[in-house]
Design a protein around this motif. Sequence first.
Motif, mmCIF file in Angstrom:
data_model
loop_
_atom_site.group_PDB
_atom_site.id
_atom_site.type_symbol
_atom_site.label_atom_id
_atom_site.label_comp_id
_atom_site.label_asym_id
_atom_site.label_seq_id
_atom_site.Cartn_x
_atom_site.Cartn_y
_atom_site.Cartn_z
ATOM 1 N N GLY A 236 0.814 -1.209 0.000
ATOM 2 C CA GLY A 236 0.000 0.000 0.000
ATOM 3 C C GLY A 236 0.847 1.256 0.000
ATOM 4 N N GLU A 237 2.117 1.126 0.353
ATOM 5 C CA GLU A 237 3.101 2.204 0.244
ATOM 6 C C GLU A 237 4.438 1.498 0.028
ATOM 7 N N ILE A 238 5.378 2.160 -0.638
ATOM 8 C CA ILE A 238 6.644 1.460 -0.931
ATOM 9 C C ILE A 238 7.582 1.481 0.279
ATOM 10 N N THR A 239 7.205 2.247 1.265
ATOM 11 C CA THR A 239 7.993 2.523 2.464
ATOM 12 C C THR A 239 8.503 1.290 3.219
ATOM 13 N N GLN A 240 7.615 0.313 3.400
ATOM 14 C CA GLN A 240 7.952 -0.770 4.336
ATOM 15 C C GLN A 240 9.122 -1.631 3.864
ATOM 16 N N PHE B 93 -0.193 0.088 -4.453
ATOM 17 C CA PHE B 93 -1.577 -0.250 -4.837
ATOM 18 C C PHE B 93 -2.520 0.107 -3.698
ATOM 19 N N ARG B 94 -3.628 0.726 -4.029
ATOM 20 C CA ARG B 94 -4.631 1.043 -3.007
ATOM 21 C C ARG B 94 -6.018 0.848 -3.577
ATOM 22 N N ASN B 95 -6.869 0.224 -2.784
ATOM 23 C CA ASN B 95 -8.255 0.029 -3.189
ATOM 24 C C ASN B 95 -9.017 1.329 -2.978
ATOM 25 N N GLU B 96 -8.666 2.364 -3.731
ATOM 26 C CA GLU B 96 -9.305 3.676 -3.552
ATOM 27 C C GLU B 96 -10.804 3.547 -3.786
ATOM 28 N N ILE B 97 -11.595 4.180 -2.928
ATOM 29 C CA ILE B 97 -13.056 4.087 -3.057
ATOM 30 C C ILE B 97 -13.512 4.827 -4.315
ATOM 31 N N ARG C 209 -5.961 10.187 -8.809
ATOM 32 C CA ARG C 209 -6.149 9.151 -7.789
ATOM 33 C C ARG C 209 -6.380 7.817 -8.478
ATOM 34 N N CYS C 210 -5.382 6.947 -8.399
ATOM 35 C CA CYS C 210 -5.428 5.655 -9.101
ATOM 36 C C CYS C 210 -5.410 4.528 -8.069
ATOM 37 N N ARG C 211 -5.664 3.337 -8.547
ATOM 38 C CA ARG C 211 -5.554 2.173 -7.653
ATOM 39 C C ARG C 211 -4.172 1.529 -7.779
ATOM 40 N N MET D 190 7.867 7.782 -5.391
ATOM 41 C CA MET D 190 9.311 8.061 -5.262
ATOM 42 C C MET D 190 9.479 8.533 -3.819
ATOM 43 N N GLU D 191 10.251 7.781 -3.059
ATOM 44 C CA GLU D 191 10.316 8.091 -1.625
ATOM 45 C C GLU D 191 11.733 8.141 -1.096
ATOM 46 N N LEU D 192 11.875 8.925 -0.036
ATOM 47 C CA LEU D 192 13.102 8.925 0.751
ATOM 48 C C LEU D 192 12.722 8.651 2.204
ATOM 49 N N LYS E 25 -4.160 20.656 -4.801
ATOM 50 C CA LYS E 25 -4.158 19.191 -4.847
ATOM 51 C C LYS E 25 -2.819 18.652 -4.346
ATOM 52 N N GLU E 26 -2.864 17.567 -3.574
ATOM 53 C CA GLU E 26 -1.630 16.990 -3.018
ATOM 54 C C GLU E 26 -0.748 16.384 -4.113
ATOM 55 N N MET E 27 0.538 16.779 -4.093
ATOM 56 C CA MET E 27 1.488 16.191 -5.042
ATOM 57 C C MET E 27 2.512 15.315 -4.297
ATOM 58 N N GLU E 28 2.918 15.767 -3.110
ATOM 59 C CA GLU E 28 3.931 15.023 -2.343
ATOM 60 C C GLU E 28 3.649 15.206 -0.857
ATOM 61 N N ILE F 69 12.352 10.670 8.851
ATOM 62 C CA ILE F 69 11.724 11.757 8.098
ATOM 63 C C ILE F 69 11.502 11.212 6.689
ATOM 64 N N GLU F 70 10.283 11.320 6.219
ATOM 65 C CA GLU F 70 9.954 10.725 4.927
ATOM 66 C C GLU F 70 9.488 11.798 3.943
ATOM 67 N N THR F 71 9.943 11.644 2.695
ATOM 68 C CA THR F 71 9.356 12.450 1.606
ATOM 69 C C THR F 71 8.793 11.458 0.591
HETATM 70 N N1 GAP Z 1 4.741 6.403 2.490
HETATM 71 C C1 GAP Z 1 3.886 7.509 2.697
HETATM 72 C C2 GAP Z 1 2.772 7.586 1.782
HETATM 73 O O1 GAP Z 1 2.505 6.672 1.017
HETATM 74 P P1 GAP Z 1 0.817 9.140 1.066
HETATM 75 O O2 GAP Z 1 0.568 10.586 1.422
HETATM 76 O O3 GAP Z 1 -0.263 8.164 1.301
HETATM 77 O O4 GAP Z 1 2.112 8.747 1.886
HETATM 78 C C3 GAP Z 1 2.391 9.777 -0.873
HETATM 79 O O5 GAP Z 1 1.271 9.059 -0.440
HETATM 80 C C4 GAP Z 1 2.161 10.270 -2.287
HETATM 81 O O6 GAP Z 1 1.801 9.189 -3.140
HETATM 82 C C5 GAP Z 1 1.026 11.286 -2.429
HETATM 83 O O7 GAP Z 1 1.443 12.581 -2.104
HETATM 84 C C6 GAP Z 1 0.672 11.136 -3.899
HETATM 85 O O8 GAP Z 1 1.571 11.877 -4.706
HETATM 86 C C7 GAP Z 1 0.910 9.653 -4.143
HETATM 87 N N2 GAP Z 1 -0.363 8.925 -4.054
HETATM 88 C C8 GAP Z 1 -0.972 8.474 -2.943
HETATM 89 N N3 GAP Z 1 -2.113 7.849 -3.253
HETATM 90 C C9 GAP Z 1 -2.239 7.903 -4.586
HETATM 91 C C10 GAP Z 1 -3.218 7.437 -5.526
HETATM 92 N N4 GAP Z 1 -4.274 6.755 -5.124
HETATM 93 N N5 GAP Z 1 -3.021 7.680 -6.826
HETATM 94 C C11 GAP Z 1 -1.928 8.351 -7.254
HETATM 95 N N6 GAP Z 1 -0.974 8.807 -6.429
HETATM 96 C C12 GAP Z 1 -1.117 8.592 -5.104
#
Ligand code: GAP
Length: 462
Positions: free
Chosen positions: A165-169, A197-201, A209-211, A216-218, A283-286, A323-325
């Motif tokens: 659900g996030e590349i972090t782990q 991957f996320r099961n976005e509603i 907003r995609c599934r 790109m993370e630090l 809109k959220e970018m990062e 600290i995460e970006t």
């Molecule tokens: N590891 C932290 C994390 O995943 P997040 O705020 O959930 O944090 C980070 O996601 C970034 O990933 C967002 O700012 C966005 O750019 C991108 N992102 C998150 N969900 C997304 C989605 N459903 N579709 C496209 N990009 C997405």
Amino acid sequence: MSLLEKVANLAKRRGFVYPSSEIYGGIAGMWDFGPLGAELTRNIKNEYWKTMVRERDDVVGIDASIIMNPRVWEASGHTEAFSDPLVDCKKCKKRFRADHIVDDFGTLDPSDFVGLVNEVYADPNTKPKCLECGGDLTEPRQFNLLVETFLGSVEGAKEKAYLRGEITQGVHTNFKQILDSTRVKIPFGVAQIGKAFRNEITPGGFIFRCREFEQMELQYYVKPDKKASQKTFEEWKEKRLQWYLDFGFSKKNLRFKEHAPDELVHYAQAAFDIEYNLEGEWKEMEGVHHRGDWDLRRHQEYSKKDMTYYDEETKEKYLPYIIETSAGVGRVALFALCEAYHEEKLKEGEKNDDTRVVLKLHPKLAPYKVAVFPLLANKPELVTLAKKIYNDLRGSFMVAWDERGNVGKRYRAQDEIGTPFCVTVDFESLEGKDVTVRNRDTMKQERVLIAELSSYIQLKLS
Ligand code: GAP
């Protein structure tokens, strides 16, 4: 037509983005990058890797697997807390995110967001109606966003797993191995680029907003000191904002938005989004997050493995703060296209009802850096010289070839996909060994010696 619609149309028409599996009617929340989109996103990722990994002494990069031991997601808190509130329309059966509808109703108060959403739904006077048909909505229910999959070949004995659900782990579970196999010392970072991957509603907003999407993370590990880690957090916020400015985003279209305490995701102590101003809608970018020691502490607890860092300087053992970006590749590509999209009325002397569509993409992000044309496609001597120049330049740049229509039309076609320079080989080129180079943004043309063409373009691109 809104800017987003114009960009989406252009993106499909010119091969930046296609709906996934469209011949079967597509699938919600899934998109494919076409030839130009693949170049654009590759350029974004390459520039990210260059600035965040290769040019830094304190950051290494990894590439972890998408599917991990399912216990990872219990430890990280995602099986329990990675959810959004959803409501269904009782009449038309459409599904919405409860908080988005409240937001659409204009009652959003970021200081008490979750509380407010619940309050709005609990009160019959403020409970929203379906945005599509005005029907009654169900009560909000929490919906987990993790995408499940099943591994194994024996029916009935398949194991459940999750697409990350996030590349972090993948970074945090490798923390000890990275320490043991490299020479990193705190403070240091681990960067990664990969699919999540996320099961976005409610996927939507074109590729916003995609599934399935790429991040790109630090993950930057620091001493567990509140004040010092806060300073590092502020520094990374500024560095990441500057990164966008360096790649052509204008200051007026970027801002930070702080998450209110009840908006924070389960792992974050503090969080700011870098937002993009899409025609007045931010809109959220990062995201830039202070994760404290959440991840390492939880993995230590769940795996029963020591996740501490031994600090040779202070002779202390501790769980570092993180600290995460975290940026979405698709969102950066989308907003780069929006920022770059211009419609320009052409000046006097040209047909003044004519509008030029031009993508003023930063040259480092542009899919093609240069296009080469023979003035006339039916003159073999021009085509031969142009082909030679095209092949020579291909050693250093991504180069387009076009011999269709007239030169004016070819310029327009390249403007629309953001190619910074067009090179035309004409009859003078045969004699004078020079060519016309036309600049995408200024539309000015100048003669450049063929022998100096590559270094000319290199200089302009840098
Ligand atoms: N590891 C932290 C994390 O995943 P997040 O705020 O959930 O944090 C980070 O996601 C970034 O990933 C967002 O700012 C966005 O750019 C991108 N992102 C998150 N969900 C997304 C989605 N459903 N579709 C496209 N990009 C997405």
